[in-house]
Design a protein around this motif. Structure first.
Motif, PDB file in Angstrom:
ATOM      1  N   GLY A 240       0.805  -1.212   0.000  1.00 56.53           N
ATOM      2  CA  GLY A 240       0.000   0.000   0.000  1.00 56.53           C
ATOM      3  C   GLY A 240       0.835   1.259   0.000  1.00 56.53           C
ATOM      4  N   SER A 241       0.159   2.384   0.161  1.00 53.19           N
ATOM      5  CA  SER A 241       0.793   3.695   0.044  1.00 53.19           C
ATOM      6  C   SER A 241       1.594   4.058   1.289  1.00 53.19           C
ATOM      7  N   GLU A 242       2.567   4.900   1.070  1.00 58.13           N
ATOM      8  CA  GLU A 242       3.301   5.518   2.176  1.00 58.13           C
ATOM      9  C   GLU A 242       2.350   6.418   2.966  1.00 58.13           C
ATOM     10  N   VAL A 243       2.506   6.405   4.286  1.00 60.10           N
ATOM     11  CA  VAL A 243       1.764   7.307   5.172  1.00 60.10           C
ATOM     12  C   VAL A 243       2.776   8.261   5.789  1.00 60.10           C
ATOM     13  N   LYS A 244       2.615   9.531   5.495  1.00 65.92           N
ATOM     14  CA  LYS A 244       3.588  10.510   5.991  1.00 65.92           C
ATOM     15  C   LYS A 244       3.188  11.069   7.353  1.00 65.92           C
ATOM     16  N   TYR A 245       1.880  11.178   7.611  1.00 68.31           N
ATOM     17  CA  TYR A 245       1.375  11.849   8.813  1.00 68.31           C
ATOM     18  C   TYR A 245       0.370  10.919   9.482  1.00 68.31           C
ATOM     19  N   LEU A 246       0.539  10.684  10.776  1.00 67.53           N
ATOM     20  CA  LEU A 246      -0.307   9.764  11.521  1.00 67.53           C
ATOM     21  C   LEU A 246      -0.948  10.494  12.704  1.00 67.53           C
ATOM     22  N   ILE A 247      -2.256  10.369  12.818  1.00 62.85           N
ATOM     23  CA  ILE A 247      -2.993  10.942  13.942  1.00 62.85           C
ATOM     24  C   ILE A 247      -3.505   9.806  14.820  1.00 62.85           C
ATOM     25  N   VAL A 248      -3.231   9.877  16.109  1.00 63.86           N
ATOM     26  CA  VAL A 248      -3.726   8.893  17.068  1.00 63.86           C
ATOM     27  C   VAL A 248      -4.706   9.595  18.001  1.00 63.86           C
ATOM     28  N   THR A 249      -5.920   9.061  18.107  1.00 69.36           N
ATOM     29  CA  THR A 249      -6.947   9.638  18.974  1.00 69.36           C
ATOM     30  C   THR A 249      -7.811   8.500  19.514  1.00 69.36           C
ATOM     31  N   ASN A 250      -9.004   8.807  20.007  1.00 67.89           N
ATOM     32  CA  ASN A 250      -9.912   7.742  20.447  1.00 67.89           C
ATOM     33  C   ASN A 250     -11.120   7.665  19.513  1.00 67.89           C
ATOM     34  N   ASP A 251     -11.959   6.668  19.732  1.00 68.55           N
ATOM     35  CA  ASP A 251     -13.107   6.461  18.852  1.00 68.55           C
ATOM     36  C   ASP A 251     -14.031   7.675  18.835  1.00 68.55           C
ATOM     37  N   GLU A 252     -14.231   8.299  19.985  1.00 66.12           N
ATOM     38  CA  GLU A 252     -15.170   9.407  20.079  1.00 66.12           C
ATOM     39  C   GLU A 252     -14.752  10.583  19.210  1.00 66.12           C
ATOM     40  N   MET A 253     -13.458  10.866  19.155  1.00 64.13           N
ATOM     41  CA  MET A 253     -12.986  12.031  18.413  1.00 64.13           C
ATOM     42  C   MET A 253     -12.493  11.693  17.011  1.00 64.13           C
ATOM     43  N   GLU A 254     -12.564  10.429  16.631  1.00 68.74           N
ATOM     44  CA  GLU A 254     -12.065  10.022  15.316  1.00 68.74           C
ATOM     45  C   GLU A 254     -12.707  10.798  14.167  1.00 68.74           C
ATOM     46  N   PRO A 255     -14.041  10.992  14.138  1.00 67.84           N
ATOM     47  CA  PRO A 255     -14.620  11.729  13.004  1.00 67.84           C
ATOM     48  C   PRO A 255     -14.062  13.141  12.864  1.00 67.84           C
ATOM     49  N   ALA A 256     -13.823  13.822  13.977  1.00 69.33           N
ATOM     50  CA  ALA A 256     -13.271  15.172  13.909  1.00 69.33           C
ATOM     51  C   ALA A 256     -11.875  15.154  13.302  1.00 69.33           C
ATOM     52  N   PHE A 257     -11.053  14.218  13.727  1.00 63.47           N
ATOM     53  CA  PHE A 257      -9.684  14.175  13.224  1.00 63.47           C
ATOM     54  C   PHE A 257      -9.606  13.618  11.801  1.00 63.47           C
ATOM     55  N   GLU A 258     -10.621  12.872  11.378  1.00 63.74           N
ATOM     56  CA  GLU A 258     -10.666  12.451   9.976  1.00 63.74           C
ATOM     57  C   GLU A 258     -10.779  13.675   9.065  1.00 63.74           C
ATOM     58  N   ARG A 259     -11.462  14.697   9.538  1.00 59.50           N
ATOM     59  CA  ARG A 259     -11.570  15.938   8.757  1.00 59.50           C
ATOM     60  C   ARG A 259     -10.190  16.573   8.567  1.00 59.50           C
ATOM     61  N   LEU A 260      -9.404  16.584   9.625  1.00 63.98           N
ATOM     62  CA  LEU A 260      -8.042  17.115   9.523  1.00 63.98           C
ATOM     63  C   LEU A 260      -7.193  16.240   8.610  1.00 63.98           C
ATOM     64  N   ALA A 261      -7.345  14.915   8.727  1.00 58.22           N
ATOM     65  CA  ALA A 261      -6.574  14.000   7.885  1.00 58.22           C
ATOM     66  C   ALA A 261      -6.910  14.195   6.410  1.00 58.22           C
ATOM     67  N   ASP A 262      -8.181  14.332   6.091  1.00 57.41           N
ATOM     68  CA  ASP A 262      -8.584  14.553   4.696  1.00 57.41           C
ATOM     69  C   ASP A 262      -8.001  15.863   4.162  1.00 57.41           C
ATOM     70  N   TRP A 263      -8.030  16.896   4.981  1.00 64.15           N
ATOM     71  CA  TRP A 263      -7.502  18.196   4.572  1.00 64.15           C
ATOM     72  C   TRP A 263      -6.002  18.118   4.298  1.00 64.15           C
ATOM     73  N   LYS A 264      -5.272  17.420   5.173  1.00 61.37           N
ATOM     74  CA  LYS A 264      -3.829  17.281   4.973  1.00 61.37           C
ATOM     75  C   LYS A 264      -3.521  16.439   3.742  1.00 61.37           C
ATOM     76  N   THR A 265      -4.284  15.372   3.537  1.00 64.67           N
ATOM     77  CA  THR A 265      -4.050  14.516   2.373  1.00 64.67           C
ATOM     78  C   THR A 265      -4.275  15.293   1.082  1.00 64.67           C
ATOM     79  N   ARG A 266      -5.319  16.116   1.051  1.00 64.92           N
ATOM     80  CA  ARG A 266      -5.567  16.937  -0.138  1.00 64.92           C
ATOM     81  C   ARG A 266      -4.431  17.927  -0.376  1.00 64.92           C
ATOM     82  N   LYS A 267      -3.759  18.335   0.687  1.00 61.96           N
ATOM     83  CA  LYS A 267      -2.629  19.259   0.556  1.00 61.96           C
ATOM     84  C   LYS A 267      -1.345  18.554   0.125  1.00 61.96           C
ATOM     85  N   GLY A 268      -1.377  17.220   0.023  1.00 54.08           N
ATOM     86  CA  GLY A 268      -0.197  16.480  -0.403  1.00 54.08           C
ATOM     87  C   GLY A 268       0.576  15.819   0.713  1.00 54.08           C
ATOM     88  N   VAL A 269      -0.034  15.758   1.897  1.00 53.79           N
ATOM     89  CA  VAL A 269       0.590  15.078   3.037  1.00 53.79           C
ATOM     90  C   VAL A 269      -0.278  13.874   3.390  1.00 53.79           C
TER      91      VAL A 269
END
Length: 598
Positions: A240-269
């Motif tokens: 699979g693909s290289e992962v440059k940036y990793l976010i670790v959180t809990n289940d409750e806050m996962e949807p919020a941090f998925e928004r940040l992950a999507d934004w970073k991925t669109r920026k090329g990270v």
């Protein structure tokens, strides 16, 4: 805060070095010039000794003797077997000079602290201090490179008769031996373009034998991604693909941090989110939750090629690791370096104390490697609402609606000692002197930056404004890009001249989207294992800060200032603007000194 600063005239540089290497012996010729010695005080028995670029010993009731920490890159596959100093030339500087005893560093509360040792432990049978010529401070891993740290002591003092001598020409000799299997190192498996080249440059900048880095070889594997889409494996693997940036959180806050992950991925990270619950279900458990998370980070670093880690949660979500130090009175210090420096176990002796320092080959401590493998930060949130506040701040800062504040710089500095300073008192240490040095180096005349300087001693610095609580709050509310605070602090406040900014004040700033990054050179305002002041700046939904760098416990000026100076050197001279990288790299030159409690 701590120690008094002196203005010294140093005539010349301290050590000049070249290197020759044999199969199992590293030999480093060194020299120390008497012209690099500097003295303060004019009464015998009340003289302090300094050398440019040298640290000084901190043993209570004994003189503060200059010493130099050097780092040596050990040949690949080997480890330190022995070391010694070979003296070739020496000089008696003053046969009768008696030096002042070190009486400790000042803490915020006025208490003086230092190292207490029995005389026979630190003084030789011939009354020479210190007893040793060279000390091995410890050995660590930095992205696959083996780095050993040594303290050399060319200055010698006779504690019985007085008298200072200097080794002007000497050699540091380090014996190595094969060490198979090498324990503690996390092997990087996935090939990531540029990673090895950058790591080699970083290592070369830290050691006295940089040419040795070229002898290291690595077997990173290039993973083909034929789809050219971001398709990471479910768990860290060589597929699979290289992962440059990793976010670790809990289940409750996962949807919020998925928004940040999507934004970073669109920026090329390329970014992924994994939860603590997922880690505990899919990875080997450690002695506690923190070790389980670290086990996963080690796999992600090795197989995904992760370079950046964000801990998405306060310490009740992602626990802090408390490293134990015996320096001064002994203390447990919360640190996220445990999640950034991934080699070693941080608890080699398997007891209840983590992060114990290296003392000797017989007492190696906990194998607490302090060289970073990933760039790391923490978002101190516990609920989805708090997570969204921070994520909005991060995104808005990068794509600002308010651009005027991005050219502003705010400096807050008060008199540090005496801590109860009143105008007219003699000043021992002024935070304005530290701030002004930064201003003169990087900000004065900078056409891209407008700087507001708020100093308690404003009458001594033309163009500065007098520091008060109201003036500091008004300046932050007006919007700025960066805030430096140099002064006293505690978990719930930072002192600003005639008052203190409290949690309440930080939580009620109204600067809107004109948020700022902060560098707090004060004690414990960033004690992230409590509801500290830094967190109130961050979690203010109407403004405040989007990032804070500070100390989780005491911040002595003499120890803290070099880190701050390096931070702004990297920012302004090297244009390193990613805060996680900036924070980590500002520590690297001083890691070799941190292995031992000295």
């Amino acid at each position: 805060m701590g120690r008094k600063f002196y203005a010294l005239l140093i005539v010349s540089s301290l050590l000049s070095m070249s290197v020759t290497t044999s199969a199992e012996t590293l030999d480093f010729p060194m020299s120390a010039s008497p012209a690099s010695l500097s003295f303060k005080g004019n009464t015998n028995g009340n003289v302090s000794l300094f050398m440019d670029g040298f640290k000084r010993t901190e043993y209570i009731n004994y003189p503060a003797i200059p010493y130099k920490v050097v780092s040596v890159l050990i040949p690949q596959g080997e480890d330190v077997a022995g070391f010694r100093m070979v003296v070739e030339e020496s000089l008696m500087v003053d046969s009768s000079l008696k030096l002042a005893s070190y009486n400790g560093s000042l803490r915020d509360d006025g208490q003086r602290l230092g190292l207490y040792e029995r005389g026979e432990e630190i003084v030789g049978t011939d009354s020479e201090f210190p007893r040793w010529r060279v000390k091995h401070l410890g050995t660590g891993w930095m992205r696959g490179y083996r780095i050993a740290s040594f303290a050399v002591y060319p200055v010698r003092y006779n504690v019985e008769k007085g008298g200072v001598s200097l080794y002007t020409k000497f050699r540091l000799v380090v014996e190595t031996e094969p060490a198979f299997p090498l324990t503690g190192r996390i092997e990087r498996l996935r090939y990531v373009p540029g990673f090895r080249e950058e790591s080699r440059r970083d290592v070369e900048s830290l050691v006295i034998n940089p040419e040795a880095a070229a002898t290291y070889t690595f077997g990173d594997v290039k993973v083909e991604n034929t789809d050219h889409a971001f398709l990471p494996s479910y768990a860290p693997s060589m597929e699979g693909s290289e992962v440059k940036y990793l976010i670790v959180t809990n289940d409750e806050m996962e949807p919020a941090f998925e928004r940040l992950a999507d934004w970073k991925t669109r920026k090329g990270v390329p970014t992924v989110v994994r939860t603590i619950e997922w880690i505990e279900q899919n990875y080997r458990h450690g002695a506690d939750k923190a070790e389980s998370i670290r086990n996963f980070l080690q796999e992600a670093y090795a197989k995904w090629g992760v370079e950046w880690v964000l801990l998405g949660g306060d310490t009740d979500v992602i626990p802090a690791r408390y490293g134990y130090v015996t320096f001064y009175s002994g203390e447990f210090i919360p640190t996220d370096m445990y999640y950034s420096c991934l080699d070693g176990t941080w608890n080699a002796d398997g007891d209840s104390l983590w992060g114990e320092a290296y003392h000797s080959a017989d007492d190696p401590g906990d194998d607490a490697d302090l060289y970073p493998d990933v760039f790391l930060g923490r978002v101190t949130v516990t609920t989805p609402d708090q997570a969204n506040i921070m994520i909005n701040k991060i995104i808005h800062y990068t794509t600002p609606l308010d651009t005027l504040s991005k050219s502003k710089f705010l400096m807050l500095a008060e008199v540090i000692f005496p801590s109860d300073y009143e105008p007219g008192d003699d000043i021992i240490l002024d935070g304005a002197e530290i701030a002004q040095n930064l201003y003169n180096s990087y900000l004065d005349g900078n056409p891209d930056v407008t700087t507001a300087r708020l100093y308690e001693t404003c009458d001594q610095y033309p163009g500065s404004i007098c520091l008060t609580k109201n003036a500091a709050i008004d300046s932050m509310n007006a919007g700025t890009n960066h805030v430096i605070d140099i002064g006293h602090g505690y978990k719930y406040n930072m002192s600003v001249g005639n008052g203190s900014i409290l949690n309440y004040d930080a939580n009620n700033l109204t600067n809107g989207n004109a948020t700022f990054a902060m560098y707090l050179m004060n004690c414990t305002s960033a004690a992230f294992d409590t509801d500290c002041l830094a967190e109130y700046f961050l979690l203010n939904a109407q403004g405040g800060a989007f990032a804070v760098t500070g100390s989780s416990r005491s911040a002595f000026p003499s120890a803290s200032r070099p880190y701050m100076d390096q931070y702004y050197h990297l920012l302004f001279d090297d244009n390193i603007v990613q805060l996680g990288k900036l924070h980590v790299l500002s520590r690297e030159p001083f890691t070799s000194s941190a292995y031992a409690e000295s």
